[in-house]
Design an enzyme around this catalytic site. Sequence first.
Site, short mmCIF file in Angstrom:
data_model
loop_
_atom_site.label_atom_id
_atom_site.label_comp_id
_atom_site.label_asym_id
_atom_site.label_seq_id
_atom_site.Cartn_x
_atom_site.Cartn_y
_atom_site.Cartn_z
N HIS A 1 -7.94 -0.39 6.32
CA HIS A 1 -8.28 -1.59 7.09
C HIS A 1 -8.95 -2.58 6.15
CE1 HIS A 1 -9.18 -3.90 10.66
NE2 HIS A 1 -10.40 -4.06 10.22
N ASN B 1 0.84 -1.21 0.00
CA ASN B 1 0.00 0.00 0.00
C ASN B 1 0.86 1.25 0.00
OD1 ASN B 1 -3.07 -0.36 0.19
ND2 ASN B 1 -2.29 -1.98 1.54
N MET C 1 1.04 -2.14 12.10
CA MET C 1 0.32 -3.09 12.95
C MET C 1 0.55 -2.85 14.45
SD MET C 1 -1.26 -4.57 10.55
CE MET C 1 -2.03 -6.03 11.23
N ARG C 2 0.61 -1.59 14.85
CA ARG C 2 0.62 -1.26 16.27
C ARG C 2 -0.61 -0.42 16.58
NH1 ARG C 2 3.55 -4.82 18.32
NH2 ARG C 2 3.62 -3.66 20.29
N LEU D 1 -2.43 2.55 18.29
CA LEU D 1 -1.98 3.87 18.72
C LEU D 1 -2.96 4.42 19.76
CD1 LEU D 1 -1.03 5.20 15.18
CD2 LEU D 1 0.55 4.52 17.01
N ASP E 1 -9.97 1.42 14.74
CA ASP E 1 -10.66 1.19 13.46
C ASP E 1 -12.07 1.80 13.45
OD1 ASP E 1 -8.43 -0.25 12.59
OD2 ASP E 1 -9.22 -2.14 13.36
C1 GAR Z 1 -3.08 -4.59 4.14
O1 GAR Z 1 -3.99 -5.58 3.72
C2 GAR Z 1 -3.76 -3.64 5.11
O2 GAR Z 1 -5.11 -3.40 4.81
C3 GAR Z 1 -3.62 -4.39 6.39
O3 GAR Z 1 -2.33 -4.94 6.36
C4 GAR Z 1 -1.97 -5.19 4.98
C5 GAR Z 1 -0.63 -4.55 4.74
O4 GAR Z 1 -0.13 -4.90 3.48
N1 GAR Z 1 -3.78 -3.53 7.52
C6 GAR Z 1 -4.32 -3.92 8.66
O5 GAR Z 1 -4.68 -5.05 8.89
C7 GAR Z 1 -4.44 -2.82 9.71
N2 GAR Z 1 -5.23 -3.25 10.81
P1 GAR Z 1 1.02 -4.03 2.79
O6 GAR Z 1 2.16 -3.93 3.81
O7 GAR Z 1 1.43 -4.85 1.61
O8 GAR Z 1 0.46 -2.69 2.43
#
Ligand code: GAR
Length: 197
Positions: A110, A15, A91-92, A94, A146
Amino acid sequence: MSVRVAILISGSGSNMVALAQSMQGDHPARPCLVLSNRPDAAGLGRAQDMGIPTAVVDHRPFKGDRPGFEAALRAEIDKARPDLIALAGFMRVLTADFVRPYAGRILNIHPSLLPKYKGLDTHTRAIAAGDTEAGCTVHEVTPALDDGPILGQARVPVLRGDTAETLAARILPMEHQLYPLVLRRVAEGNRAPIMLP
Ligand code: GAR
């Protein structure tokens, strides 16, 4: 003057790449920092390859000291003077103390159709519930997990036989479409929710 965007990651950073690649030409924003809480995040190398400054604030030495971790995070972020902070697979969790000074300026993606499935294991939960559609949401970050105002969503079908992996693989390309679209709109001052497709 461009809108400065700090992007926070924890993993592969796909992303982040989609966001960074979108911020070119007449786009009102530019990436000013890619920060990871994991020193081994693959996204760091991808950011460096794109010429974006990177930083690491490893959360592990701060075990049991969330305020300390967040203070270190804030210090690195503030050095880059961002106008917006885009969480992209960061993934922390906040806390309110972190979020408050940046109120309205932190975005997150999300992998669920919020308000469904806040937290982890979104795809597994959508399949277990028998949902016929799933997707992703970009929202403003508030102190509740979220939970902030929704800025955009993209939907995909859940197909018979889907696993968390196949569903995630169908949603991820939609994330890569949705997040840059929303970021551009926000950088232009437009926070009206956008729905894809
Ligand atoms: C993505 O699918 C994003 O939506 C999710 O982690 C992945 C990261 O992928 N985020 C969460 O789960 C947040 N709670 P990436 O590092 O390839 O962007």
